[in-house]
Design an enzyme around this catalytic site. Sequence first.
Site, PDB file in Angstrom:
ATOM      1  CD  GLU A   1       6.582  -5.607  -2.735  1.00 47.05           C
ATOM      2  OE1 GLU A   1       6.771  -6.085  -3.901  1.00 47.05           O
ATOM      3  OE2 GLU A   1       7.199  -5.496  -2.410  1.00 47.05           O
TER       4      GLU A   1
ATOM      5  CG  ASN B   1       3.306  -5.242   3.146  1.00 49.42           C
ATOM      6  OD1 ASN B   1       3.013  -4.501   4.395  1.00 49.42           O
ATOM      7  ND2 ASN B   1       4.562  -5.752   3.287  1.00 49.42           N
TER       8      ASN B   1
ATOM      9  CG  HIS C   1      10.640   0.191   0.425  1.00 48.70           C
ATOM     10  ND1 HIS C   1      11.640  -0.214   1.603  1.00 48.70           N
ATOM     11  CD2 HIS C   1      10.238  -0.434   0.877  1.00 48.70           C
ATOM     12  CE1 HIS C   1      11.683  -1.160   2.519  1.00 48.70           C
ATOM     13  NE2 HIS C   1      10.496  -1.367   1.947  1.00 48.70           N
TER      14      HIS C   1
ATOM     15  CD  GLU D   1       8.343  -4.330   3.233  1.00 47.06           C
ATOM     16  OE1 GLU D   1       9.145  -3.561   2.347  1.00 47.06           O
ATOM     17  OE2 GLU D   1       8.181  -4.804   3.184  1.00 47.06           O
TER      18      GLU D   1
ATOM     19  CG  ASP E   1      13.898   1.853   3.690  1.00 44.40           C
ATOM     20  OD1 ASP E   1      13.443   2.277   2.837  1.00 44.40           O
ATOM     21  OD2 ASP E   1      14.509   0.910   2.978  1.00 44.40           O
TER      22      ASP E   1
HETATM   23  O1  G3I Z   1      21.904 -14.586   1.593  1.00 42.72           O
HETATM   24  C1  G3I Z   1      22.971 -14.612  -0.016  1.00 42.72           C
HETATM   25  C2  G3I Z   1      24.088 -14.639  -0.309  1.00 42.72           C
HETATM   26  O2  G3I Z   1      24.577 -15.610   0.140  1.00 42.72           O
HETATM   27  C3  G3I Z   1      24.578 -14.180  -1.761  1.00 42.72           C
HETATM   28  O3  G3I Z   1      25.959 -14.090  -1.692  1.00 42.72           O
HETATM   29  C4  G3I Z   1      24.507 -12.886  -1.598  1.00 42.72           C
HETATM   30  C5  G3I Z   1      24.669 -12.306  -3.642  1.00 42.72           C
HETATM   31  O4  G3I Z   1      24.213 -12.123  -3.743  1.00 42.72           O
HETATM   32  O5  G3I Z   1      23.261 -12.689  -2.406  1.00 42.72           O
HETATM   33  C6  G3I Z   1      22.244 -12.500  -0.794  1.00 42.72           C
HETATM   34  O6  G3I Z   1      21.224 -12.902  -0.755  1.00 42.72           O
HETATM   35  C7  G3I Z   1      20.645 -11.600  -1.233  1.00 42.72           C
HETATM   36  C8  G3I Z   1      19.401 -11.285   0.040  1.00 42.72           C
HETATM   37  O7  G3I Z   1      18.594 -10.257  -0.184  1.00 42.72           O
HETATM   38  C9  G3I Z   1      20.052 -11.454   1.616  1.00 42.72           C
HETATM   39  O8  G3I Z   1      20.913 -10.510   2.124  1.00 42.72           O
HETATM   40  C10 G3I Z   1      19.921 -11.260  -2.143  1.00 42.72           C
HETATM   41  O9  G3I Z   1      20.601 -11.135  -3.665  1.00 42.72           O
HETATM   42  C11 G3I Z   1      18.524  -9.507  -2.598  1.00 42.72           C
HETATM   43  O10 G3I Z   1      18.509 -10.267  -3.361  1.00 42.72           O
HETATM   44  C12 G3I Z   1      17.989 -10.130  -1.289  1.00 42.72           C
HETATM   45  O11 G3I Z   1      18.143  -9.097  -0.625  1.00 42.72           O
HETATM   46  C13 G3I Z   1      16.565  -8.732  -0.226  1.00 42.72           C
HETATM   47  C14 G3I Z   1      15.151  -8.497  -0.834  1.00 42.72           C
HETATM   48  O12 G3I Z   1      14.088  -7.717  -0.458  1.00 42.72           O
HETATM   49  C15 G3I Z   1      14.754  -8.982  -2.558  1.00 42.72           C
HETATM   50  O13 G3I Z   1      13.432  -8.574  -2.786  1.00 42.72           O
HETATM   51  C16 G3I Z   1      16.733  -7.459   0.487  1.00 42.72           C
HETATM   52  O14 G3I Z   1      17.841  -8.348   1.317  1.00 42.72           O
HETATM   53  C17 G3I Z   1      15.959  -6.842   1.182  1.00 42.72           C
HETATM   54  O15 G3I Z   1      15.781  -6.214   2.070  1.00 42.72           O
HETATM   55  C18 G3I Z   1      14.137  -6.933   0.310  1.00 42.72           C
HETATM   56  O16 G3I Z   1      12.896  -6.013   1.270  1.00 42.72           O
HETATM   57  C19 G3I Z   1      11.507  -6.171   0.632  1.00 42.72           C
HETATM   58  C20 G3I Z   1      11.289  -6.621   1.391  1.00 42.72           C
HETATM   59  O17 G3I Z   1      10.863  -8.205   1.072  1.00 42.72           O
HETATM   60  C21 G3I Z   1       9.914  -6.648   0.528  1.00 42.72           C
HETATM   61  N1  G3I Z   1       9.869  -4.659  -0.068  1.00 42.72           N
HETATM   62  C22 G3I Z   1      11.089  -4.525  -0.209  1.00 42.72           C
HETATM   63  C23 G3I Z   1      12.243  -4.844   0.515  1.00 42.72           C
HETATM   64  C24 G3I Z   1      13.085  -4.341  -0.704  1.00 42.72           C
HETATM   65  O18 G3I Z   1      13.071  -4.308  -1.638  1.00 42.72           O
END
Ligand code: G3I
Length: 547
Positions: free
Chosen positions: A164, A205, A241, A270, A272
Amino acid sequence: MSRTRRAIAVGALALLPIAPAVVTAVVAASPAHASQPLRAHAEARGKFIGTAVATTQLANESSYRTIAATEFDQITAENAMKWESTEPSPNQFTFSGADAVVAFAEQNGQQVHGHTLVWHSQTPNWVENLDAAGMRSAMNSHIAKVVGRYADNPVVRSWDVVNEAFNEDGTMRDSFWYRKLGGGYIADAFRAARAADPDAKLCINDYNVEGVNSKSTAMYNLVKTLRGQGVPIDCVGFQGHLSLQYGFPGQVRENVQRFADLGVDVRFTEIDIRMKTPRDSAKDAQQATYYRNVMDACLAVSRCVGVTIWGFTDKYSWVPDTFPGEGAALPYDENYGRKPAYTAIHDALAAGGPDPSDTTPPTAPGRPSVSAVTSSGATLTWTAATDNVGVTGYDVYSGTTRLGSATGTSLTLTGLTPNTAYTVHVVARDAAGNTSPASGTVDFTTLAGQSTGCTPSYRLVNSWPGGFQGEITLRCASAVTSWKTTLIYPSGVGVTQAWSSRMSGSGPAYTFTNADWNGTIPAGGSTTFGYIGSWNGTGTPPAPALS
Ligand code: G3I
């Protein structure tokens, strides 16, 4: 050190412990038939089909594990390989989540795509707060340690090295990486990754780069420039996405093809496809069509190596948290039931692609006619070719150089050189990759640009940390009363001010036209203008491409 990973087949399913029934089915499958899992059909087509996986669900839910193992032959850690997971504090590495994902892949004959090394998000604050020298050193050591850990592991095949890096308009994202290190951080990251693993495919990416648009064009130009400079970039990732409400992006197949033509692999990393919830059958059908379109775009280009879906079940998806009121973006519902999107992916892989037994090429297209010639473009129109199955597209060539592609019988060429003679022809292709004989040729000459008869040359006047002064001299063989010239810089270089000219553009292209007082140049005469550039690299600032 070299390793044996390349010799290991993608579908090494003898290792699959979770669903032994699949072992027999897949091994027996050549060619795959319709009742088989996605991965069997993908492997028969020479592609991978992948999913992002979350370590919590992998550890705790058997339905999740079973589908991840049986349907997909490639996995990406949704979060477990990101910087905040692998190096939360300086030089304190934790690989438990990353190792769990790699172990799952090893057990199930899957390849792993590492995601992600250098990103502005999910990177701990301590990195952002470093000074430039500290940040460069942290980046290099993080890459060395994380990539190095899996360098000899045959299942870890590829990495998102930089994620990004662009804004929507194609300018560089003003991330802490860019602010502190300048645009050169991208090349540095790729070099560090190659040093850590000489065999892994190294990818850049991004999102919203699936179709042809300003952002994907900036990415294209960057990849072209970096490869021209010998930077080890092997692959481009289109995140994908997508959302029903924004429509399917334009020219996805063409976009895949233009990157492929640069000599890099392309992957959808990625995917969806979200909708406003709740679901209904019309939205499900439209979503299925979008999934099918993605699959078909990848299947149509041999350098598209595969498609990864960002999770597979609506039970677990980042979408509803980020886009309230939207979701249902994946091919399985919240109870692990298959949705029409699953069928679309399956059918594209199993049946919708080209028939490998079709070896009949299309007939030659008609000789093109040419219209609307400008200094940099021309429109070509030809009569259609025919094919026993169907013509899927046309490529326009000048000699062996492909100038562009079209799905219909007309193409407006852009980016041609002013005042240059072209002899072009058209070739038709079908879905199986058969190509027609060449059409007849047509000749045309582009119009002279405004700087007719003037040749630009560049001189670096001097440079300093963070910038430099450049100078362009236009030497004119014939007299002109106005002039215009364009400089194209690699990313990381910007032009901030100019004199003795009027400048427009915000990079990578900057166009300079004459000031009120220096438009007239006699035959044999010249004029010079200067400018200040910004650049944070080391050594000699890059020279611009001139036109
Ligand atoms: O693990 C913690 C958990 O302990 C806590 O209770 C909870 C409360 O919010 O958060 C959890 O962490 C989250 C993590 O995902 C695991 O689920 C984070 O808050 C959350 O911000 C994080 O989001 C991820 C996101 O990237 C962050 O930018 C998504 O899962 C993930 O799917 C997403 O993936 C990104 C790619 O890496 C890059 N491209 C875009 C894509 C979608 O945003």
